[in-house]
Design an enzyme around this catalytic site. Structure first.
Site, PDB file in Angstrom:
ATOM      1  CE1 TYR A 299      -2.847  -3.147   0.423  1.00 49.04           C
ATOM      2  CE2 TYR A 299      -3.091  -2.701   2.761  1.00 49.04           C
ATOM      3  CZ  TYR A 299      -3.360  -3.490   1.662  1.00 49.04           C
ATOM      4  OH  TYR A 299      -4.137  -4.595   1.795  1.00 49.04           O
ATOM      5  CD  GLU A 373     -20.739  -5.221  21.538  1.00 45.46           C
ATOM      6  OE1 GLU A 373     -21.459  -5.304  22.559  1.00 45.46           O
ATOM      7  OE2 GLU A 373     -20.778  -6.033  20.604  1.00 45.46           O
TER       8      GLU A 373
END
Ligand code: NI
Length: 393
Positions: A299, A373
């Site tokens: 990348y 979460e």
């Protein structure tokens, strides 16, 4: 608008968590995200959107506000998992043995679905278009982003800017991090084979010793970083694998080596590639051997466009409070969001997911990785706010 987004994020929170748990339970490896893509497309259809498939397992959808041609902002989530056996004992533990969402891409995908849900309800309150990009294969060369770009994800309509987020297990949930300019490194893999002439280790006059040649090459390559690069540009060159399979009294015919080269400047990257090759081949030749030097291009480096990042950071402080927006250090890891950042104005920020009290501290790419979460509501709401903020700027 900011309070409306906060409320919509709160309303969507339980759905985002359940989507994330579903994705976590059924992870798929890079370029195999067929069911994940199907799930994402179904969720987008429920919102009345028309998702398109791209790059085989990618999904793209548009949310058009008023005057949709005026401006387009792209939001990106990656969807692939890793070949890791999950060690967490949780209700949403991976049901695909040996495959795990250990880099939070389940969270990115669920969060972007939440963002879509929020923005979709505000359609008559903004001008422009939001392009949702659910991308495959962040974890595997050549990177899903590069294929999505080839397939035209940055066209029709062409976004002026792109925003992405990544979970950060080192940052407490409730906080986010930004960095302007250079952020993540280009990643190239090096495969070097040094050839000589093996034989009895006690008769060097009859040999061309590839072990000695390889040793010189390892040392000399370090000067590419330390003497050819400006100290202002981060760069690292590491050889992590050396195989010289001789014995105490046997010199082998060849030595193979593997390593990684990372930096944050595309011009220097190209120069370094040529120089590494020349140094290695020159040393081998001068010592009577030869060297095959292969570079597997990874990348590019990830740059956060400074003006865009400044605007988003400021918008984030309005959404989160100044005390919850922090500055990030450089990170020498790679990320295929970098491909977008080489094409258009881009900003990649980190979403805190750490919770020490609950023992959620494991790093990404480990079998015990998990997230707090509570970050999902923040991630979804914040991205909606940043996207709409950017459409107005
Ligand atoms: Ni990742």
């Amino acid at each position: 608008m900011i309070n409306e987004i906060r409320n919509l994020a709160k309303e969507s929170a339980s759905q985002i968590v359940s989507n994330r748990r579903h994705l976590h339970s059924f992870p798929e490896l890079s370029f195999q995200e067929y069911n994940t893509a199907k799930f994402v497309a179904e969720e987008l259809k429920k919102l009345g959107l028309s998702p398109q498939t791209m790059a085989e397992t990618g999904v793209v959808a548009l949310i058009e506000g008023k005057n949709p041609q005026s401006k387009t902002v792209a939001l990106r989530a990656d969807m692939d998992a890793l070949p890791i056996l999950e060690a967490n004992e949780v209700s949403y533990k991976s049901q695909h043995l040996g495959v795990m969402h250990a880099c939070g891409h389940d969270a990115h995908t669920a969060s972007l679905l939440g963002t879509a849900h929020i923005i979709n309800q505000l359609k008559d309150k903004f001008e422009g278009t939001i392009k949702l990009i659910f991308q495959p294969a962040e974890e595997k060369a050549p990177g899903g982003a590069s294929i999505m770009i080839k397939d035209g994800v940055l066209q029709n309509p062409a976004p002026q800017s792109i925003i992405g987020q990544h979970v950060a297990p080192q940052i407490p949930a409730g906080k986010i991090g930004f960095r302007e300019g250079m952020y993540m490194a280009s990643t190239d893999e090096l495969f070097i084979t040094v050839k000589g002439k093996g034989g009895h280790a006690a008769m060097p006059e009859t040999l061309i010793d590839p072990v000695l040649i390889a040793s010189h090459i390892i040392i000399a390559l370090q000067q590419v970083v330390s003497r050819n690069f400006s100290p202002k540009i981060p760069a690292v060159l590491s050889i992590g694998k050396v195989i010289a399979n001789g014995a105490t009294n046997v010199i082998p015919n060849e030595v193979s080596m593997e390593g990684t080269f990372r930096t944050m400047n595309e011009e220097w990257r190209a120069i370094a590639h040529a120089r590494m090759k020349k140094i290695a081949e020159g040393i081998a030749e001068s010592m009577g051997g030869s060297c095959d030097f292969q570079i597997l291009r990874g990348y590019p480096f990830l740059v956060n466009e400074p003006k865009l990042t400044k605007r988003l950071r400021k918008a984030a402080t309005e959404f989160m409070g100044q005390e919850n927006v922090i500055d990030l250090d450089l990170w020498m890891a790679g990320e295929d969001f970098a491909f977008y950042s080489q094409q258009i104005d881009a900003c990649f920020y980190r979403l805190g997911t750490r919770n020490e009290a609950r023992g959620i501290i494991s790093g990404v790419h480990t079998p015990t990785f998990d997230i707090d979460e509570s970050a999902l509501e923040i991630g979804a709401g914040l991205m909606a706010w940043l996207a709409l903020h950017e459409l107005r700027s």
